[in-house]
Design an enzyme around this catalytic site. Structure first.
Site, PDB file in Angstrom:
ATOM      1  N   LYS A 200      12.597 -22.247  30.375  1.00  0.00           N
ATOM      2  CA  LYS A 200      11.348 -21.752  30.981  1.00  0.00           C
ATOM      3  C   LYS A 200      10.150 -22.122  30.112  1.00  0.00           C
ATOM      4  CE  LYS A 200       8.918 -17.876  30.893  1.00  0.00           C
ATOM      5  NZ  LYS A 200       7.561 -18.396  31.119  1.00  0.00           N
ATOM      6  N   GLU A 274      12.050 -18.424  16.898  1.00  0.00           N
ATOM      7  CA  GLU A 274      11.016 -19.062  16.070  1.00  0.00           C
ATOM      8  C   GLU A 274       9.708 -18.386  16.452  1.00  0.00           C
ATOM      9  OE1 GLU A 274       8.033 -20.900  14.991  1.00  0.00           O
ATOM     10  OE2 GLU A 274       8.636 -22.673  16.151  1.00  0.00           O
ATOM     11  N   CYS A 308       2.144 -22.518  15.245  1.00  0.00           N
ATOM     12  CA  CYS A 308       2.674 -21.322  14.559  1.00  0.00           C
ATOM     13  C   CYS A 308       2.721 -21.536  13.049  1.00  0.00           C
ATOM     14  CB  CYS A 308       4.028 -20.925  15.108  1.00  0.00           C
ATOM     15  SG  CYS A 308       5.021 -22.287  15.644  1.00  0.00           S
ATOM     16  N   GLU A 405      -1.519 -12.981  12.618  1.00  0.00           N
ATOM     17  CA  GLU A 405      -1.634 -14.310  13.219  1.00  0.00           C
ATOM     18  C   GLU A 405      -2.742 -14.312  14.270  1.00  0.00           C
ATOM     19  OE1 GLU A 405       1.545 -15.769  15.789  1.00  0.00           O
ATOM     20  OE2 GLU A 405       1.480 -17.645  14.675  1.00  0.00           O
TER      21      GLU A 405
END
Ligand code: ADP
Length: 494
Positions: A200, A274, A308, A405
């Site tokens: 997906k 991850e 990331c 983040e």
């Protein structure tokens, strides 16, 4: 002692061509073929979703609608998983590994052949500069298929004295920052290890995964070996929870990673996650300053900070802090923010309105925390989602802009005096995905790499990827590795 003299740090500003404009160099869109509406790729063909629902996918640089994308519900996911299960048991598992390798190799070749089309669609749908899609994302995606095609019939050599066996159906859920590349990272090792796939893509960037579905169909890969279903979080959750999915591979936010881990607790499903990152780019006073500044810019501003492993924190040794920050500000002034389809653009569009809002909220948080804001003086396009390259100076370790983040072109800057302080500051966050070190001394690099709690450490460079090299994190950045031999392990039982 710093090698940089004070007078040099405080000297007259370097000249740059701030007023000098490049002529527009837009990439052509004429050669691309896009349908108005995309169904789900199940059992080797595009089918209408049982839900009969679609959503619009847009170009974040223009806010224009590009196409309609199907929303897969539980019934659709069930069809996709059953197709993958049947293909696994009846075809893929039984096929000689050499034959499987040929299909993976063919997909790699077809990605290369259609590289321009894929790059343009990646940029239209995701907002990243065409230079990035063209020179990094698409070639790397092809390279991943090439690399894992090579391993498909050599698993016994990859893991000597073991009996590597495939797992079954891999459910794979990917984010929007590297849509095609993440699909390649997931699909190529899964197929090479002998598994079948239900993938997906992220809701904002489904198009290149669907183009990959077209390539897969054209490649003659047996039906059901790769299925691609589109939709939102609920579609992802249905994949994770499906009883016939044997392995879940997820790349995305730490929050969703935690939900997934809870959802599969107590089942026999294997999982790799991850997740987020907050990497420190650490510049010592013996570093090549100009190269380091370029590495910092590459680490956080190119690709809008939508990485990331972005170098979203700068730790700079006190003796060179002034000159590094001065040169960084000057370089930021030269960065071209705007039309991602223009070959001169350095910083394209933020992937979505929601993401831009999140970045803007963090900019407010940083100001309220007392950090000093610096943004380049560029003007942003009137339409689309854009953000100026941003620095936060005078930050402290407890600031949220240092700890959390942001996933945008926002760099939090701190200084340090000793190696120990740099390691302490670099490690003192919840994440551990990557880091960068800039120094003249090899011994310092080796010392740091053993002490930094980060899955990937770049030395005198940043954001370099290669299919042969494993990638993944520690702590809240997740677990499991992708790329290299390590990247096969999550898809095998030894
Ligand atoms: P980001 O913050 O990078 O958008 P997300 O973690 O929200 O990352 O999304 C990454 C991927 O996970 C997307 O494909 C998204 O649709 C999917 N997703 C979101 N929520 C869930 C969930 N509860 N279960 C499985 N997948 C999900």
């Amino acid at each position: 002692m710093s090698k940089v003299k004070k007078s040099e740090a405080e000297g007259t500003p370097l000249k740059f061509f701030g007023d000098w404009k490049y002529a527009p160099a837009p990439e052509s869109k004429e050669h691309i073929r896009l349908k108005k509406q995309y169904g789900l790729f199940i059992n080797g063909e595009f089918v209408q979703p049982k839900s009969k629902k679609y959503f619009d996918t847009i170009n974040p640089a223009t806010e224009e609608k590009i196409a309609e994308i199907a929303i897969a519900d539980e019934k659709d996911v069930d069809l996709a998983v059953n197709a993958a299960s049947k293909a696994y048991n009846n075809v893929w598992k039984k096929m000689h590994a050499k034959e499987r390798a040929k299909y993976i190799y063919r997909i790699a070749r077809m990605i290369q052949e259609r590289a321009r089309e894929l790059a343009v669609i990646e940029t239209m749908n995701g907002g990243k500069p065409i230079r990035e899609s063209r020179d990094i994302d698409v070639p790397l995606a092809a390279n991943h298929f090439f690399y894992y095609a090579g391993w498909a019939d050599k698993l016994n050599y990859a893991f000597p004295n073991r009996t590597p066996q495939s797992l079954g159906v891999a459910g794979q859920i990917i984010p929007w920052n590297f849509p095609l590349l993440m699909a390649a990272w997931k699909i190529a090792p899964a197929l090479a290890a002998g598994n079948t796939v239900v993938l997906k893509p992220a809701e904002t960037t489904s198009l290149t995964a669907l183009k990959l579905a077209e390539i897969i169909a054209e490649s003659g890969l047996p039906e059901g070996v790769v299925n691609i279903v589109t939709g939102f979080g609920k579609t992802g959750a249905a994949i994770v929870q499906h009883p016939n999915v044997n392995k879940v591979a997820f790349t995305g936010s730490t929050d969703v990673g935690k939900i997934i881990q809870k959802a599969i607790a107590g089942t026999s499903k294997r999982v790799t996650l991850e997740l987020g990152g907050k990497a420190a780019n650490i510049v010592f006073d013996d570093a090549p300053i100009d190269q380091a500044v370029e590495g910092i810019v590459n680490g956080i501003f190119f690709n809008q900070g939508h990485v990331c492993c972005a170098g979203s924190r700068l730790l700079v040794q006190e003796g060179v802090a002034d000159i590094v920050i001065r040169k960084l500000k000057e370089r930021m002034e030269t960065l071209i923010v705007g039309d991602p389809m223009d070959k001169n653009t350095d910083i394209g569009a933020i992937n979505s309105k929601e993401q831009l809002k999140k970045i803007q909220q963090y900019i407010t948080i940083g100001i309220n925390e007392g950090a000093e804001l610096y943004q380049s003086s560029c003007t942003l396009p009137n339409k689309g989602f854009f953000c100026k390259p941003t620095l936060f100076l005078n930050t402290s370790q407890s600031h949220r802009v240092v700890q959390e983040e942001i996933f945008g072109p926002v760099l939090a800057v701190q200084t340090f005096r000793t190696v120990e302080e740099a390691i302490e500051k670099a490690n003192n966050i919840p994440y551990g995905l990557s880091a960068g070190i800039w120094t003249d001394k090899g011994s310092k690099i080796f010392n740091m790499t053993t002490k930094l709690r980060a899955g990937v450490v770049w030395a005198n460079t940043y954001n370099k990827f290669d299919p042969t090299s494993p990638f993944g994190g520690y702590k809240e950045s997740g677990f499991g590795r992708e790329g290299g031999l390590h990247g096969l392990l999550p898809y095998l039982q030894l």
